[in-house]
Design a protein around this motif. Structure first.
Motif, PDB file in Angstrom:
ATOM      1  N   TYR A  99      43.964  38.851  40.361  1.00 56.94           N
ATOM      2  CA  TYR A  99      44.975  37.919  40.852  1.00 56.94           C
ATOM      3  C   TYR A  99      45.116  36.744  39.908  1.00 56.94           C
ATOM      4  CZ  TYR A  99      40.892  35.394  42.551  1.00 56.94           C
ATOM      5  OH  TYR A  99      39.686  34.752  42.629  1.00 56.94           O
TER       6      TYR A  99
ATOM      7  N   LEU B 206      42.448  36.305  36.872  1.00 55.28           N
ATOM      8  CA  LEU B 206      41.038  36.602  37.122  1.00 55.28           C
ATOM      9  C   LEU B 206      40.888  38.069  37.498  1.00 55.28           C
ATOM     10  CD1 LEU B 206      41.567  33.528  38.640  1.00 55.28           C
ATOM     11  CD2 LEU B 206      39.095  33.686  38.493  1.00 55.28           C
TER      12      LEU B 206
ATOM     13  N   THR C 139      37.978  40.661  38.849  1.00 57.98           N
ATOM     14  CA  THR C 139      36.603  40.848  39.309  1.00 57.98           C
ATOM     15  C   THR C 139      36.299  42.340  39.338  1.00 57.98           C
ATOM     16  OG1 THR C 139      36.722  38.860  40.653  1.00 57.98           O
ATOM     17  CG2 THR C 139      34.940  40.401  41.142  1.00 57.98           C
TER      18      THR C 139
ATOM     19  N   ARG D 188      28.895  45.270  36.107  1.00 58.29           N
ATOM     20  CA  ARG D 188      28.982  44.935  34.679  1.00 58.29           C
ATOM     21  C   ARG D 188      29.407  46.153  33.846  1.00 58.29           C
ATOM     22  NH1 ARG D 188      28.343  40.756  31.782  1.00 58.29           N
ATOM     23  NH2 ARG D 188      27.778  39.505  33.578  1.00 58.29           N
TER      24      ARG D 188
ATOM     25  N   LEU E 260      33.044  46.427  34.012  1.00 57.02           N
ATOM     26  CA  LEU E 260      33.652  45.362  33.204  1.00 57.02           C
ATOM     27  C   LEU E 260      33.670  45.771  31.730  1.00 57.02           C
ATOM     28  CD1 LEU E 260      32.875  41.543  33.460  1.00 57.02           C
ATOM     29  CD2 LEU E 260      32.985  42.670  31.258  1.00 57.02           C
TER      30      LEU E 260
ATOM     31  N   ILE F 149      42.095  36.547  30.039  1.00 59.91           N
ATOM     32  CA  ILE F 149      41.659  36.931  31.384  1.00 59.91           C
ATOM     33  C   ILE F 149      40.207  36.503  31.572  1.00 59.91           C
ATOM     34  CG2 ILE F 149      41.293  38.867  32.971  1.00 59.91           C
ATOM     35  CD1 ILE F 149      43.356  40.452  31.356  1.00 59.91           C
ATOM     36  N   LEU F 150      39.907  35.951  32.749  1.00 64.83           N
ATOM     37  CA  LEU F 150      38.514  35.659  33.073  1.00 64.83           C
ATOM     38  C   LEU F 150      37.944  36.890  33.784  1.00 64.83           C
ATOM     39  CD1 LEU F 150      36.166  33.654  33.134  1.00 64.83           C
ATOM     40  CD2 LEU F 150      37.127  32.677  35.217  1.00 64.83           C
ATOM     41  N   HIS F 151      37.059  37.601  33.071  1.00 66.01           N
ATOM     42  CA  HIS F 151      36.457  38.821  33.631  1.00 66.01           C
ATOM     43  C   HIS F 151      35.149  38.470  34.330  1.00 66.01           C
ATOM     44  CE1 HIS F 151      39.239  41.563  31.622  1.00 66.01           C
ATOM     45  NE2 HIS F 151      39.125  40.809  30.542  1.00 66.01           N
ATOM     46  N   LEU F 152      35.009  38.883  35.566  1.00 66.15           N
ATOM     47  CA  LEU F 152      33.858  38.475  36.375  1.00 66.15           C
ATOM     48  C   LEU F 152      33.238  39.668  37.093  1.00 66.15           C
ATOM     49  CD1 LEU F 152      35.676  35.441  38.035  1.00 66.15           C
ATOM     50  CD2 LEU F 152      33.889  35.255  36.299  1.00 66.15           C
ATOM     51  N   VAL F 153      31.963  39.532  37.411  1.00 65.37           N
ATOM     52  CA  VAL F 153      31.312  40.470  38.328  1.00 65.37           C
ATOM     53  C   VAL F 153      30.591  39.640  39.388  1.00 65.37           C
ATOM     54  CG1 VAL F 153      31.033  42.397  36.725  1.00 65.37           C
ATOM     55  CG2 VAL F 153      29.271  40.642  36.847  1.00 65.37           C
ATOM     56  N   PRO F 154      30.518  40.129  40.624  1.00 63.41           N
ATOM     57  CA  PRO F 154      29.834  39.360  41.671  1.00 63.41           C
ATOM     58  C   PRO F 154      28.351  39.211  41.359  1.00 63.41           C
ATOM     59  CG  PRO F 154      31.155  41.116  42.619  1.00 63.41           C
ATOM     60  CD  PRO F 154      31.102  41.366  41.149  1.00 63.41           C
TER      61      PRO F 154
END
Lengths: 402, 103
Positions: B44, B51, B53, B57, B60, B80-85
């Motif tokens: 989103y 972002l 999510t 990893r 990702l 893009i901000l790539h994230l993992v919880p």
């Protein structure tokens, strides 16, 4: 109820020896915060909200981000901004006196739920505290009122489980106002569970104001529960509107501190207090120097713009503040200097424990600065008795003023 | 255009039908060789920042390059901000809330 917290007598254990002057007063910090556990919401909200709760995420470089609905992701810094300096080196070289005491409040290790909390309060001479969230400061950020309501309730349940029945720590019940019916139910729940105050965001995402009659059921419920409404600076909307040069100070002064002016004016000029004469409110952590000017501006407008002023009020707007309003500060020489313009009985004090911009663990030293020239009775009121009256906290006999 | 719904569990300014995100996901899937949707928990925009999510990893690492390339192909702004919880302990203080830097 957490086993870590004993139900102590109201009076603090002896403040540290060097805190002699605080022993003279009954001290209530109207502004403290608590570091909640990671599962404060996840363990207590309905399954439908689980995936939408704020949480930590890690990026490709291993940096932590706090991600929540409705606000820009926040990078969690566990080191000074200059990352070429190690944490240990920073602490060692730092001239910030806080670091001596906090063992790293700068790095967010203080303010939890254990015996250290009460040791810290004792050290600073604090008898009782009104407790606000840390993580829960984002309880109102989602554009979805249902999620806000669920997060507020989960926080309140956790606060009750943790502090319920305690005689020194009194958490404010978080209430999401966008869904008025749900807000009323939450206030009733909070009253039933012994909460002493209600926390509302000063600004609402929907852009609505508390002057609108649609919020009357909230004021009615607060009056029925005999609980004051608290507007904590910087909640309800992401205060990080400014970026780049000067951004931190623009956000602090304009988008955090200044946010409490709006609900103060909304309540004082809209007839709310004519309809709800028992309602009380307080602005928290926004200082007090702005109050006398705001009272003057409201009264001047009430006269100069009388043709457009609706509804016609029984009293001047400033008089509603004197009768119903309060404002807390940490150290605000301007507010204290102008105390007679806003009323000594309307001033509250808080140390903002454990935040680094607060005055813990140097409350007494700060008192010597802002309290200079005040009578002992004025200090007694500002530093505790006004809060005790507002929050219905019992005052030990030796500290009561006749 | 991807047929799979855009994974998005939040109620924010941009909903799950954002055509730009649909094109980006479709382009990324083509580059990657298969749909990326199953690897993503959420995708989103928030105030101009995209972002992503990922579920883990590994996902990702597997999919982020394709998503980046598709984003740039669509002339998306910024990175893009790539994230993992994560279950890491954390605190959230007012100082963090007032941080003016976009990082």
């Amino acid at each position: 109820m957490s086993e870590a917290i004993a139900k102590e007598p109201v009076r603090a254990a002896d403040p540290a020896a060097e805190k002699a002057s605080l022993k003279e007063f009954f001290v209530v910090s109207a502004d403290c915060h608590v570091n909640e556990p990671n599962d404060v919401w996840a363990a207590r909200v309905d399954k439908q909200f689980q995936e939408r709760l704020p949480r930590i995420k890690v990026d490709e470089k291993g940096r932590k981000w706090f991600v929540a609905e409705g606000i820009r992701p926040s990078r969690i810094r566990e080191a000074p901004r200059d990352e070429s300096v190690s944490v240990n080196e920073f602490v060692e070289k730092s001239e910030r006196p806080h670091l001596d005491r906090t063992r790293g409040a700068m790095f967010q290790n203080q303010g939890g739920i254990n015996e250290d909390r009460y040791r810290d309060m004792d050290y600073d001479g604090i008898d009782c505290e009104i407790v606000f969230p840390n993580k829960g400061l984002v309880n109102w950020h989602s554009p979805d009122p249902a999620l806000n309501t669920a997060m507020c309730h989960a926080w309140n349940v956790w606060a009750y489980e943790t502090f319920g029945g305690h005689s020194r720590s009194f958490p404010a019940a978080c209430v999401a106002p966008a869904d008025v019916e749900a807000a009323v139910a939450e206030i009733e729940w909070a009253a039933k569970h012994g909460f002493k105050s209600i926390m509302l965001p000063p600004l609402m995402k929907e852009g609505k104001g508390y002057n609108l009659p649609e919020f009357d059921p909230i004021w009615a419920a607060a009056c029925d529960a005999n609980m004051p409404i608290l507007f904590h600076a910087g909640t309800g909307k992401d205060p990080r509107s400014a970026t780049g040069n000067g951004g931190a100070l623009i956000n602090y002064v304009v988008h955090a501190m200044n946010t409490v002016v709006q609900p103060t004016v909304e309540l004082c000029v809209s007839g709310v207090f004519d309809r709800f004469p028992k309602l009380k409110f307080a602005t928290i952590e926004a200082g007090a120097g702005w109050v006398p000017y705001t009272l003057h501006a409201m009264d001047f407008g009430n006269y100069a713009h009388a043709f457009w002023v609706m509804p016609k009020l029984k009293y001047k707007p400033s008089e509603y503040y004197h009768m119903h309003g309060h404002s807390s500060f940490e150290t605000d020489p301007i507010g204290v200097e102008l105390r007679h313009r806003m009323g000594v009985d309307n001033l509250l004090w808080g140390n903002d424990y454990p935040h680094i911009e607060g005055c813990w663990p140097h409350s007494e030293e700060q008192l010597k600065v802002w309290g200079k020239g005040l009578t002992k009775q004025e200090i007694a009121k500002i530093i505790g008795l006004n809060s005790a009256r507002l929050f219905n906290i019992d005052v030990p006999k030796q500290f009561a003023i006749a | 255009m991807t047929a799979a719904p855009i994974p998005c569990t939040r109620h924010d300014r941009v909903g799950t039908d954002d055509p730009l995100l649909r094109r980006v996901l479709a382009g990324a899937g083509t580059r990657h060789g298969c749909e990326l949707t199953p690897l993503l928990l959420a995708l989103y925009m928030h105030e101009g920042q995209l972002l992503a999510t990922w579920k883990c990893r590994k996902d990702l690492k597997s999919g982020s390059a394709a998503l980046d390339a598709a984003w740039h192909a669509e002339e998306g702004e910024g990175t893009i901000l790539h994230l993992v919880p994560s279950d890491a302990e954390y605190d959230y203080q007012e100082e963090v809330m007032e941080n003016p830097f976009q990082d």
